[in-house]
Design an enzyme around this catalytic site. Sequence first.
Site, PDB file in Angstrom:
ATOM      1  N   CYS A  70       0.842  -1.205   0.000  1.00 38.92           N
ATOM      2  CA  CYS A  70       0.000   0.000   0.000  1.00 38.92           C
ATOM      3  C   CYS A  70       0.874   1.250   0.000  1.00 38.92           C
ATOM      4  O   CYS A  70       2.029   1.225   0.454  1.00 38.92           O
ATOM      5  CB  CYS A  70      -0.869   0.036   1.252  1.00 38.92           C
ATOM      6  SG  CYS A  70      -2.142  -1.220   1.332  1.00 38.92           S
ATOM      7  N   GLU A  72       0.697   3.895   1.855  1.00 41.78           N
ATOM      8  CA  GLU A  72       1.077   4.389   3.193  1.00 41.78           C
ATOM      9  C   GLU A  72       2.305   3.648   3.715  1.00 41.78           C
ATOM     10  O   GLU A  72       3.267   4.246   4.192  1.00 41.78           O
ATOM     11  CB  GLU A  72      -0.064   4.185   4.201  1.00 41.78           C
ATOM     12  CG  GLU A  72      -1.349   4.901   3.871  1.00 41.78           C
ATOM     13  CD  GLU A  72      -2.317   4.038   3.053  1.00 41.78           C
ATOM     14  OE1 GLU A  72      -1.863   3.380   2.090  1.00 41.78           O
ATOM     15  OE2 GLU A  72      -3.517   4.047   3.364  1.00 41.78           O
TER      16      GLU A  72
HETATM   17  N1  THU Z   1      -4.282   0.371  -1.091  1.00 38.63           N
HETATM   18  C1  THU Z   1      -3.423   1.292  -0.610  1.00 38.63           C
HETATM   19  O1  THU Z   1      -2.412   1.633  -1.240  1.00 38.63           O
HETATM   20  N2  THU Z   1      -3.678   1.831   0.607  1.00 38.63           N
HETATM   21  C2  THU Z   1      -4.762   1.516   1.373  1.00 38.63           C
HETATM   22  O2  THU Z   1      -4.839   1.913   2.521  1.00 38.63           O
HETATM   23  C3  THU Z   1      -5.853   0.747   0.772  1.00 38.63           C
HETATM   24  C4  THU Z   1      -5.458  -0.098  -0.395  1.00 38.63           C
HETATM   25  C5  THU Z   1      -3.995  -0.234  -2.397  1.00 38.63           C
HETATM   26  C6  THU Z   1      -3.524  -1.663  -2.312  1.00 38.63           C
HETATM   27  C7  THU Z   1      -3.879  -2.193  -3.667  1.00 38.63           C
HETATM   28  O3  THU Z   1      -2.817  -1.919  -4.549  1.00 38.63           O
HETATM   29  C8  THU Z   1      -5.079  -1.371  -4.093  1.00 38.63           C
HETATM   30  O4  THU Z   1      -5.149  -0.269  -3.202  1.00 38.63           O
HETATM   31  C9  THU Z   1      -6.384  -2.134  -4.056  1.00 38.63           C
HETATM   32  O5  THU Z   1      -6.556  -2.761  -2.834  1.00 38.63           O
END
Ligand code: THU
Length: 163
Positions: A70, A72
């Site tokens: 993710c 973050e």
């Molecule tokens: N994702 C994030 O980057 N941060 C979050 O807090 C929620 C989900 C991304 C992970 C994945 O690449 C995409 O969003 C779909 O889940």
Amino acid sequence: MDSFTFPYQQYLHSELPDEMQELVTAAGNATQRAYAPYSDLKVGAAVLMADGTILTGANQENAAFPVGICAERAILSNIHLSDETKIKAVAVTYSADNKQTDKPIAPCGMCRQAILEMQHRQHSPIAVYMCSPKGLVIMVENAEFLLPFAFGNDDLPAYKPQV
Ligand code: THU
């Protein structure tokens, strides 16, 4: 019955203080560095350090799905906390070709856990700004509010604080 309540504030991007507008804009720009061919959800995050520095990151997916990270946590893994370098705020936003909604995105559970541990380590609150591409922002002043009854190092008998 006991209950858990927490304060949050809703803003339009233009209503935020300048420093926070800059943070949210940085998160929006970071979406361009996402690699999200599987979900098509380009997530951008930005961290504001106490000295005013802004760090950014974006989600990086992988054909072996759990390998992806993710936005973050892509940033958090690169921060060295010290008394002089504490995190003030984290902003997260997204863009998706088929999803330009007004719904702010919120950190996933794993990222909430990671943000909260950084907050505990630095002994000062981290504000979380959850944003939509259209400029709606929901802010909590303390990452704890996003993870009630959190699991933490006080649950681990072998935990030793790091200096
Ligand atoms: N994702 C994030 O980057 N941060 C979050 O807090 C929620 C989900 C991304 C992970 C994945 O690449 C995409 O969003 C779909 O889940």
